[in-house]
Design a protein around this motif. Structure first.
Motif, PDB file in Angstrom:
ATOM      1  N   UNK A  44      17.914  24.581  20.602  1.00 49.46           N
ATOM      2  CA  UNK A  44      17.429  25.664  21.463  1.00 49.46           C
ATOM      3  C   UNK A  44      16.180  25.235  22.227  1.00 49.46           C
ATOM      4  N   UNK A  45      15.256  24.569  21.549  1.00 48.72           N
ATOM      5  CA  UNK A  45      14.016  24.145  22.203  1.00 48.72           C
ATOM      6  C   UNK A  45      14.302  23.195  23.364  1.00 48.72           C
ATOM      7  N   UNK A  46      15.202  22.251  23.148  1.00 50.66           N
ATOM      8  CA  UNK A  46      15.532  21.299  24.212  1.00 50.66           C
ATOM      9  C   UNK A  46      16.333  21.966  25.329  1.00 50.66           C
ATOM     10  N   UNK A  47      17.249  22.850  24.964  1.00 49.26           N
ATOM     11  CA  UNK A  47      18.072  23.514  25.982  1.00 49.26           C
ATOM     12  C   UNK A  47      17.222  24.433  26.858  1.00 49.26           C
ATOM     13  N   UNK A  48      16.192  25.040  26.282  1.00 50.12           N
ATOM     14  CA  UNK A  48      15.287  25.880  27.074  1.00 50.12           C
ATOM     15  C   UNK A  48      14.588  25.062  28.153  1.00 50.12           C
ATOM     16  N   UNK A  49      14.231  23.834  27.826  1.00 47.79           N
ATOM     17  CA  UNK A  49      13.594  22.977  28.825  1.00 47.79           C
ATOM     18  C   UNK A  49      14.598  22.548  29.891  1.00 47.79           C
ATOM     19  N   UNK A 209      26.229  31.438  18.998  1.00 43.17           N
ATOM     20  CA  UNK A 209      25.482  32.699  18.959  1.00 43.17           C
ATOM     21  C   UNK A 209      23.967  32.539  18.876  1.00 43.17           C
ATOM     22  N   UNK A 210      23.482  31.619  18.053  1.00 43.43           N
ATOM     23  CA  UNK A 210      22.033  31.452  17.926  1.00 43.43           C
ATOM     24  C   UNK A 210      21.435  30.819  19.185  1.00 43.43           C
ATOM     25  N   UNK A 211      22.167  29.925  19.818  1.00 48.31           N
ATOM     26  CA  UNK A 211      21.701  29.326  21.073  1.00 48.31           C
ATOM     27  C   UNK A 211      21.591  30.388  22.159  1.00 48.31           C
ATOM     28  N   UNK A 212      22.609  31.220  22.280  1.00 49.11           N
ATOM     29  CA  UNK A 212      22.572  32.295  23.273  1.00 49.11           C
ATOM     30  C   UNK A 212      21.446  33.278  22.976  1.00 49.11           C
ATOM     31  N   UNK A 213      21.221  33.544  21.696  1.00 48.40           N
ATOM     32  CA  UNK A 213      20.131  34.448  21.309  1.00 48.40           C
ATOM     33  C   UNK A 213      18.780  33.904  21.769  1.00 48.40           C
ATOM     34  N   UNK A 214      18.580  32.617  21.634  1.00 47.85           N
ATOM     35  CA  UNK A 214      17.313  32.021  22.028  1.00 47.85           C
ATOM     36  C   UNK A 214      17.152  31.868  23.527  1.00 47.85           C
TER      37      UNK A 214
END
Length: 279
Positions: A44-49, A209-214
């Protein structure tokens, strides 16, 4: 290039943290669910960037679509290599549960850890944006409260998009499970990158689901329930259909094979064959 260098440094720091957590916890198998937290946190942290680069990188840092696709593939490939035994994906944990590979309590702990990891990754990303190390991150920090949702279609269309993408992904994932990691990890990374790029005008095909949540649940435009139907129920439905198509049954629910029937061959004893030849 300063924006790209800052992003690469951010990626490296996140990867080192996740790797350190996994290395420390290998000695304590009882706390293996925390490895799912580290896996989800890293993803999630990397995908947000990567999402930041997609949104503002082209006109704030001169980073085009080719760079973002390459970086997304690199993130997914690195995640697959570093977090080999853990997925950071509640759908894949549920898949193992339905296949009777894990029990109920470890499954619930792993899923809770994945969502907690996504939440912590979100906090880290927001803090990182507030540092405003580059123009790209300064703009992202200004846009943080009014982010753009990844769900660009109606809830029903989004549900079917996530469901179909999850169906394709899980069928291929099940087919590659017994393959060597040298083959499996790159192919999965390519597949996820392709699905994300193809569905970027619909839901971005998170299939997690957790990736989409973040990444998108905090963005305005849809209610929590609508997001949950698309990004939680959609992937779970697609995964269940994939398991049913692949195995013909769902072991946790029913053992009878509904789709594939094994033909039973009647074996004739050798003595009977010899007698028939004499006759």
């Amino acid at each position: 290039m300063s924006g790209l260098n800052a992003s690469l440094g951010y990626f490296l720091a996140v990867v080192i943290f996740a790797s350190s957590v996994r290395t420390l916890l290998k000695k304590w198998p009882r706390f293996s669910f925390i490895m799912e937290l580290a896996s989800s946190f890293m993803l999630v942290a990397c995908w947000l960037e990567v999402q930041t680069i997609v949104e503002v990188g082209q006109w704030a840092g001169g980073l085009g679509p080719d760079v973002t696709v390459t970086m997304l593939f690199g993130v997914l490939l690195t995640h697959g290599i570093i977090c080999g035994g853990t997925s950071g994906n509640p759908t894949l944990v549920t898949l193992k549960f339905l296949q009777l590979e894990v029990m109920t309590i470890p499954t619930l702990l792993a899923i809770a850890a994945q969502f907690l990891g996504a939440y912590l990754a979100r906090l880290l990303a927001v803090y990182y944006w507030r540092l405003e190390l580059t123009d790209m991150h300064m703009i992202k920090n200004m846009m943080a409260s009014e982010c753009s949702t990844s769900l660009l279609v109606s809830g029903l269309q989004g549900f079917f998009t996530e469901c179909v993408c999850a169906l394709i992904f899980n069928l291929i994932h099940l087919s590659l499970r017994r393959r060597s990691a040298l083959i499996r990890v790159p192919l999965i990374a390519v597949l996820l990158t392709f699905l994300s790029y193809t569905a970027r005008g619909y839901t971005s095909a998170f299939i997690n689901p957790s990736l989409a949540y973040g990444l998108t649940f905090h963005c305005p435009g849809f209610t929590f329930v609508e997001y949950a139907v698309v990004y939680w129920l959609g992937p779970i439905t697609g995964m269940t259909l994939a398991l049913l198509l692949y195995m013909g049954n769902i072991p946790r629910i029913f053992a009878r094979n509904l789709l594939y029937f094994q033909r039973t061959r009647l074996r004739v004893p050798k003595g009977d064959k010899a007698e028939k030849k004499k006759m």
